[in-house]
Design a protein around this motif. Structure first.
Motif, PDB file in Angstrom:
ATOM      1  N   ARG A 162       3.117  13.322  -9.565  1.00 55.70           N
ATOM      2  CA  ARG A 162       2.961  12.390  -8.746  1.00 55.70           C
ATOM      3  C   ARG A 162       1.136  13.017  -8.092  1.00 55.70           C
ATOM      4  N   ASN A 163       0.422  14.127  -9.062  1.00 54.63           N
ATOM      5  CA  ASN A 163      -0.583  14.200  -8.650  1.00 54.63           C
ATOM      6  C   ASN A 163      -1.146  13.614  -9.363  1.00 54.63           C
ATOM      7  N   ASP A 164      -0.917  13.144 -10.781  1.00 53.27           N
ATOM      8  CA  ASP A 164      -1.434  12.841 -11.510  1.00 53.27           C
ATOM      9  C   ASP A 164      -1.170  11.135 -11.135  1.00 53.27           C
ATOM     10  N   LEU A 165      -0.632  10.524 -10.190  1.00 55.85           N
ATOM     11  CA  LEU A 165      -0.728   9.462  -9.194  1.00 55.85           C
ATOM     12  C   LEU A 165      -1.799   9.334  -9.191  1.00 55.85           C
ATOM     13  N   TYR A 166      -2.141  10.019  -8.117  1.00 55.46           N
ATOM     14  CA  TYR A 166      -3.427  10.346  -7.316  1.00 55.46           C
ATOM     15  C   TYR A 166      -4.642  10.708  -7.963  1.00 55.46           C
ATOM     16  N   ARG A 167      -4.809  11.549  -8.798  1.00 55.14           N
ATOM     17  CA  ARG A 167      -5.854  11.463  -9.480  1.00 55.14           C
ATOM     18  C   ARG A 167      -6.228  10.255 -10.703  1.00 55.14           C
ATOM     19  N   TYR A 193      12.870  10.752  -6.566  1.00 57.10           N
ATOM     20  CA  TYR A 193      11.745  10.826  -6.412  1.00 57.10           C
ATOM     21  C   TYR A 193      11.538  11.215  -4.576  1.00 57.10           C
ATOM     22  N   LYS A 194      12.373  10.129  -4.107  1.00 60.21           N
ATOM     23  CA  LYS A 194      12.691   9.547  -2.640  1.00 60.21           C
ATOM     24  C   LYS A 194      13.436  10.595  -2.321  1.00 60.21           C
ATOM     25  N   ILE A 203       5.248   3.100  -3.593  1.00 61.86           N
ATOM     26  CA  ILE A 203       4.331   3.579  -2.003  1.00 61.86           C
ATOM     27  C   ILE A 203       3.136   4.588  -2.703  1.00 61.86           C
ATOM     28  N   ASP A 204       3.836   5.729  -3.598  1.00 58.45           N
ATOM     29  CA  ASP A 204       2.487   6.839  -3.834  1.00 58.45           C
ATOM     30  C   ASP A 204       1.040   5.759  -4.802  1.00 58.45           C
ATOM     31  N   ILE A 205       1.936   4.884  -5.308  1.00 56.41           N
ATOM     32  CA  ILE A 205       0.687   4.530  -6.769  1.00 56.41           C
ATOM     33  C   ILE A 205       0.307   3.390  -5.972  1.00 56.41           C
ATOM     34  N   ILE A 206       0.448   3.200  -5.031  1.00 57.59           N
ATOM     35  CA  ILE A 206      -0.014   2.022  -4.070  1.00 57.59           C
ATOM     36  C   ILE A 206      -1.288   2.830  -3.153  1.00 57.59           C
ATOM     37  N   ASN A 207      -0.704   4.124  -2.634  1.00 59.77           N
ATOM     38  CA  ASN A 207      -1.706   4.770  -2.220  1.00 59.77           C
ATOM     39  C   ASN A 207      -2.753   5.461  -2.446  1.00 59.77           C
ATOM     40  N   THR A 237      -7.855 -10.958  -6.210  1.00 53.03           N
ATOM     41  CA  THR A 237      -6.949 -11.624  -5.219  1.00 53.03           C
ATOM     42  C   THR A 237      -5.635 -10.652  -4.959  1.00 53.03           C
ATOM     43  N   HIS A 238      -5.233  -9.933  -5.912  1.00 52.49           N
ATOM     44  CA  HIS A 238      -3.966  -8.941  -5.311  1.00 52.49           C
ATOM     45  C   HIS A 238      -4.358  -8.376  -4.140  1.00 52.49           C
ATOM     46  N   PHE A 239      -5.041  -6.915  -5.052  1.00 58.22           N
ATOM     47  CA  PHE A 239      -6.311  -5.439  -4.417  1.00 58.22           C
ATOM     48  C   PHE A 239      -6.679  -6.331  -2.942  1.00 58.22           C
ATOM     49  N   MET A 240      -7.084  -7.280  -2.726  1.00 65.71           N
ATOM     50  CA  MET A 240      -7.234  -7.693  -1.349  1.00 65.71           C
ATOM     51  C   MET A 240      -6.375  -7.943  -0.148  1.00 65.71           C
ATOM     52  N   ARG A 241      -5.584  -8.525  -1.081  1.00 67.85           N
ATOM     53  CA  ARG A 241      -3.768  -8.909  -0.368  1.00 67.85           C
ATOM     54  C   ARG A 241      -3.539  -7.184   0.329  1.00 67.85           C
ATOM     55  N   GLN A 242      -3.308  -6.366  -1.039  1.00 69.35           N
ATOM     56  CA  GLN A 242      -2.216  -5.406  -0.752  1.00 69.35           C
ATOM     57  C   GLN A 242      -3.605  -4.425   0.350  1.00 69.35           C
ATOM     58  N   PHE A 243      -4.777  -4.327   0.197  1.00 66.54           N
ATOM     59  CA  PHE A 243      -5.322  -3.887   0.875  1.00 66.54           C
ATOM     60  C   PHE A 243      -5.155  -4.182   2.933  1.00 66.54           C
ATOM     61  N   LYS A 244      -4.673  -5.221   3.104  1.00 67.97           N
ATOM     62  CA  LYS A 244      -5.002  -5.787   4.131  1.00 67.97           C
ATOM     63  C   LYS A 244      -3.992  -5.425   4.650  1.00 67.97           C
ATOM     64  N   LYS A 245      -3.013  -5.475   3.358  1.00 69.37           N
ATOM     65  CA  LYS A 245      -1.464  -5.117   4.091  1.00 69.37           C
ATOM     66  C   LYS A 245      -1.211  -3.631   4.436  1.00 69.37           C
ATOM     67  N   PHE A 246      -1.686  -3.084   3.702  1.00 68.49           N
ATOM     68  CA  PHE A 246      -1.878  -1.695   4.073  1.00 68.49           C
ATOM     69  C   PHE A 246      -2.680  -0.795   5.095  1.00 68.49           C
ATOM     70  N   VAL A 247      -3.744  -1.158   5.224  1.00 70.51           N
ATOM     71  CA  VAL A 247      -4.867  -0.676   5.495  1.00 70.51           C
ATOM     72  C   VAL A 247      -5.126  -1.486   6.812  1.00 70.51           C
ATOM     73  N   GLY A 248      -4.999  -2.580   7.350  1.00 66.56           N
ATOM     74  CA  GLY A 248      -4.603  -3.291   8.066  1.00 66.56           C
ATOM     75  C   GLY A 248      -5.950  -4.815   7.983  1.00 66.56           C
ATOM     76  N   ILE A 249      -6.786  -4.076   7.423  1.00 70.57           N
ATOM     77  CA  ILE A 249      -8.685  -5.023   7.274  1.00 70.57           C
ATOM     78  C   ILE A 249      -8.477  -5.252   6.384  1.00 70.57           C
ATOM     79  N   SER A 250      -9.632  -5.926   5.759  1.00 74.56           N
ATOM     80  CA  SER A 250     -10.001  -6.299   3.897  1.00 74.56           C
ATOM     81  C   SER A 250     -10.715  -6.102   3.922  1.00 74.56           C
ATOM     82  N   PRO A 251     -11.186  -5.776   2.023  1.00 69.48           N
ATOM     83  CA  PRO A 251     -11.784  -4.716   1.760  1.00 69.48           C
ATOM     84  C   PRO A 251     -13.506  -4.426   2.451  1.00 69.48           C
ATOM     85  N   ARG A 252     -13.853  -5.729   2.568  1.00 68.89           N
ATOM     86  CA  ARG A 252     -15.145  -6.252   2.959  1.00 68.89           C
ATOM     87  C   ARG A 252     -15.375  -5.438   4.446  1.00 68.89           C
TER      88      ARG A 252
END
Length: 259
Positions: A162-167, A193-194, A203-207, A237-252
């Motif tokens: 798990r630490n490697d996923l974040y590092r 894992y769950k 979820i951890d990979i995305i986070n 495109t995938h990055f921006m869509r996932q960022f908006k979904k989990f963070v609530g706003i676009s990367p920009r």
């Protein structure tokens, strides 16, 4: 304020050890057994396996001795006027053997306590108070999140993964590949894992990727496309869509949110 009276990290007793306290030690005593031991707690005698800790209350009769040599333990003595209330709030186990789900965390914390204890300075007492409280809260948090006993043997290996996923969020690895690293089937790997961490590995990979992305948006001039690539996304495109979904706003919007 919590006070640390004495402390020992990875203390090796080559000739064995006998601690006999028929009236208690007079203060709170934490003992982390790195070796198997025989413990007499009040009127009960038991065999304690390595990677077990006991936090003795000041007046609890107890004794312990080695059953293998060399005997190794981590330990400290502490007290504080509000310590009983603090421990009660945490529902911290007292006078009870507890199997450590993360032995390295305990040893690291006690090593740091020992280092602070040996230092001098105007903030020494306050630092030790904070470190002691943090130590007890970390153990409590681990205990509350601990998976069923039969899964404890997986804890260290899964924690390292798990630490490697974040590092290394840029590594584009699949769940199947992660399971293979631990010689487990994909479905059983996901189940463990769950159970251990309370969330899915995806979820951890995305986070992990999004934490890295937010850092780069705040502290670099990299473009959105460059950040997406740096965080393991195949396209922006995938990055921006996932960022908006989990963070609530676009990367920009995130980058310029404080302007």
């Amino acid at each position: 304020m919590l006070q640390l009276f004495s402390c020992g990290f990875h203390t090796i007793h080559h000739e064995g050890i006998i601690r006999n306290r028929p009236y208690g030690s007079g203060n709170y005593t934490f003992v982390f057994f790195n070796s198997n031991a025989e413990v007499k707690l009040q009127n009960d005698t038991m065999i304690i396996e390595k990677n077990t800790f006991i936090f003795f209350q000041p007046r609890t009769p107890h004794s312990y001795r080695e059953i293998e040599s060399p005997f190794i333990n981590d330990w400290f003595h502490c007290n504080g006027d509000d310590l009983p209330e603090f421990l009660a709030e945490l529902n911290f186990p007292l006078d009870t053997p507890v199997e450590a789900s993360d032995p390295l965390l305990i040893s690291r914390c006690i090593m740091e306590l020992q280092n602070i204890y040996r230092l001098d300075g105007p903030l020494r007492e306050r630092i030790m108070d904070c470190d002691l409280r943090s130590f007890f809260m970390k153990l409590t948090d681990l205990r509350e999140r601990t998976a069923p006993h039969q899964l404890n043997r997986y804890y260290m290996r899964f924690t390292e993964l798990r630490n490697d996923l974040y590092r290394f969020p840029h590594q584009n690895v699949s769940v199947t590949e992660l399971a293979a690293r631990l010689n487990l089937s994909k479905s059983y790997f996901q189940h463990i894992y769950k159970q251990l961490f309370g969330c899915s590995v995806m979820i951890d990979i995305i986070n992990g990727r999004l934490e890295r992305a937010k850092y780069l948006l705040d502290h670099s001039e990299m473009s959105i496309t460059q950040i997406a690539n740096s965080c393991g996304y195949e396209n922006d495109t995938h990055f921006m869509r996932q960022f908006k979904k989990f963070v609530g706003i676009s990367p920009r919007q995130y980058r310029f949110r404080n302007e």
